[in-house]
Design a protein around this motif. Structure first.
Motif, PDB file in Angstrom:
ATOM      1  N   ILE A 151       0.835  -1.145  -0.188  1.00  0.00           N
ATOM      2  CA  ILE A 151      -0.012   0.007   0.004  1.00  0.00           C
ATOM      3  C   ILE A 151       0.818   1.252   0.086  1.00  0.00           C
ATOM      4  O   ILE A 151       0.531   2.241  -0.684  1.00  0.00           O
ATOM      5  CB  ILE A 151      -0.956   0.012   1.206  1.00  0.00           C
ATOM      6  CG1 ILE A 151      -2.170  -1.110   1.077  1.00  0.00           C
ATOM      7  CG2 ILE A 151      -1.783   1.449   1.326  1.00  0.00           C
ATOM      8  CD1 ILE A 151      -3.091  -1.287   2.216  1.00  0.00           C
ATOM      9  N   ALA A 152       1.818   1.057   0.771  1.00  0.00           N
ATOM     10  CA  ALA A 152       2.797   2.329   0.733  1.00  0.00           C
ATOM     11  C   ALA A 152       3.429   2.670  -0.459  1.00  0.00           C
ATOM     12  O   ALA A 152       3.649   3.727  -0.981  1.00  0.00           O
ATOM     13  CB  ALA A 152       3.976   2.005   1.993  1.00  0.00           C
ATOM     14  N   ASP A 153       3.893   1.660  -1.073  1.00  0.00           N
ATOM     15  CA  ASP A 153       4.628   1.600  -2.384  1.00  0.00           C
ATOM     16  C   ASP A 153       3.611   2.059  -3.465  1.00  0.00           C
ATOM     17  O   ASP A 153       4.017   3.003  -4.318  1.00  0.00           O
ATOM     18  CB  ASP A 153       5.171   0.296  -2.831  1.00  0.00           C
ATOM     19  CG  ASP A 153       6.326  -0.182  -2.115  1.00  0.00           C
ATOM     20  OD1 ASP A 153       6.868   0.419  -1.435  1.00  0.00           O
ATOM     21  OD2 ASP A 153       6.613  -1.414  -2.159  1.00  0.00           O
ATOM     22  N   TYR A 154       2.379   1.520  -3.513  1.00  0.00           N
ATOM     23  CA  TYR A 154       1.447   1.970  -4.400  1.00  0.00           C
ATOM     24  C   TYR A 154       1.075   3.710  -4.253  1.00  0.00           C
ATOM     25  O   TYR A 154       0.991   4.299  -5.204  1.00  0.00           O
ATOM     26  CB  TYR A 154       0.079   1.199  -4.249  1.00  0.00           C
ATOM     27  CG  TYR A 154      -0.993   1.606  -5.328  1.00  0.00           C
ATOM     28  CD1 TYR A 154      -0.867   1.174  -6.697  1.00  0.00           C
ATOM     29  CD2 TYR A 154      -1.906   2.543  -4.821  1.00  0.00           C
ATOM     30  CE1 TYR A 154      -1.652   1.503  -7.487  1.00  0.00           C
ATOM     31  CE2 TYR A 154      -2.828   2.581  -5.783  1.00  0.00           C
ATOM     32  CZ  TYR A 154      -2.994   2.203  -7.156  1.00  0.00           C
ATOM     33  OH  TYR A 154      -3.861   2.692  -7.956  1.00  0.00           O
ATOM     34  N   SER A 155       1.056   4.052  -2.784  1.00  0.00           N
ATOM     35  CA  SER A 155       0.682   5.471  -2.498  1.00  0.00           C
ATOM     36  C   SER A 155       1.775   6.303  -3.120  1.00  0.00           C
ATOM     37  O   SER A 155       1.575   7.226  -3.666  1.00  0.00           O
ATOM     38  CB  SER A 155       0.801   5.553  -1.036  1.00  0.00           C
ATOM     39  OG  SER A 155       0.564   7.093  -0.850  1.00  0.00           O
ATOM     40  N   MET A 156       3.223   6.098  -2.959  1.00  0.00           N
ATOM     41  CA  MET A 156       4.356   6.641  -3.450  1.00  0.00           C
ATOM     42  C   MET A 156       4.329   6.459  -5.228  1.00  0.00           C
ATOM     43  O   MET A 156       4.533   7.689  -5.516  1.00  0.00           O
ATOM     44  CB  MET A 156       5.669   5.933  -2.798  1.00  0.00           C
ATOM     45  CG  MET A 156       5.858   6.361  -1.663  1.00  0.00           C
ATOM     46  SD  MET A 156       7.389   5.767  -0.761  1.00  0.00           S
ATOM     47  CE  MET A 156       8.489   5.317  -2.100  1.00  0.00           C
ATOM     48  N   MET A 213       1.768   6.330  -6.709  1.00  0.00           N
ATOM     49  CA  MET A 213       0.591   7.406  -7.462  1.00  0.00           C
ATOM     50  C   MET A 213       1.086   8.854  -7.388  1.00  0.00           C
ATOM     51  O   MET A 213       0.880   9.702  -8.028  1.00  0.00           O
ATOM     52  CB  MET A 213      -0.741   7.172  -6.742  1.00  0.00           C
ATOM     53  CG  MET A 213      -1.199   5.832  -6.821  1.00  0.00           C
ATOM     54  SD  MET A 213      -1.933   5.836  -8.608  1.00  0.00           S
ATOM     55  CE  MET A 213      -3.533   6.686  -8.147  1.00  0.00           C
ATOM     56  N   SER A 214       1.751   9.134  -6.034  1.00  0.00           N
ATOM     57  CA  SER A 214       2.244  10.497  -5.884  1.00  0.00           C
ATOM     58  C   SER A 214       3.150  11.063  -6.964  1.00  0.00           C
ATOM     59  O   SER A 214       3.075  12.147  -7.277  1.00  0.00           O
ATOM     60  CB  SER A 214       2.670  10.552  -4.475  1.00  0.00           C
ATOM     61  OG  SER A 214       3.375  11.868  -4.216  1.00  0.00           O
ATOM     62  N   GLN A 225       1.466  11.575 -10.241  1.00  0.00           N
ATOM     63  CA  GLN A 225       0.647  12.923 -10.152  1.00  0.00           C
ATOM     64  C   GLN A 225       1.743  14.075 -10.319  1.00  0.00           C
ATOM     65  O   GLN A 225       1.423  14.900 -11.015  1.00  0.00           O
ATOM     66  CB  GLN A 225      -0.177  13.041  -8.831  1.00  0.00           C
ATOM     67  CG  GLN A 225      -0.947  14.550  -8.835  1.00  0.00           C
ATOM     68  CD  GLN A 225      -1.946  14.380  -9.655  1.00  0.00           C
ATOM     69  OE1 GLN A 225      -2.571  13.406 -10.068  1.00  0.00           O
ATOM     70  NE2 GLN A 225      -2.390  15.562 -10.496  1.00  0.00           N
TER      71      GLN A 225
END
Length: 62
Positions: free
Chosen positions: A7-12, A14-15, A18
């Motif tokens: 989840i943390a990797d996916y969040s990074m 996505m950031s 963006q």
């Protein structure tokens, strides 16, 4: 822990995507502004080079 890391990797990811999108959009906007400025200068240059009196008189020698 593996799911939290994912989840943390996916969040990074996505950031970062963006941020890349925002930067690309801003660069494209700057390029467009530059091209519009150049186009208006070309139009001004072409308008100032028009000489409507040319070609109205013909010099002939007999």
């Amino acid at each position: 822990m593996d799911m939290i890391g994912s989840i943390a990797d996916y969040s990074m990811m996505m950031s970062q995507n963006q941020l890349m999108t925002n930067v690309s959009t801003e660069v494209l906007s700057m390029t467009l502004d530059s091209f519009q400025g150049q186009a208006s200068e070309v139009v001004k240059m072409m308008e100032s080079s028009v000489q409507p009196y040319l070609g109205q008189n013909i010099n002939t020698y007999v």
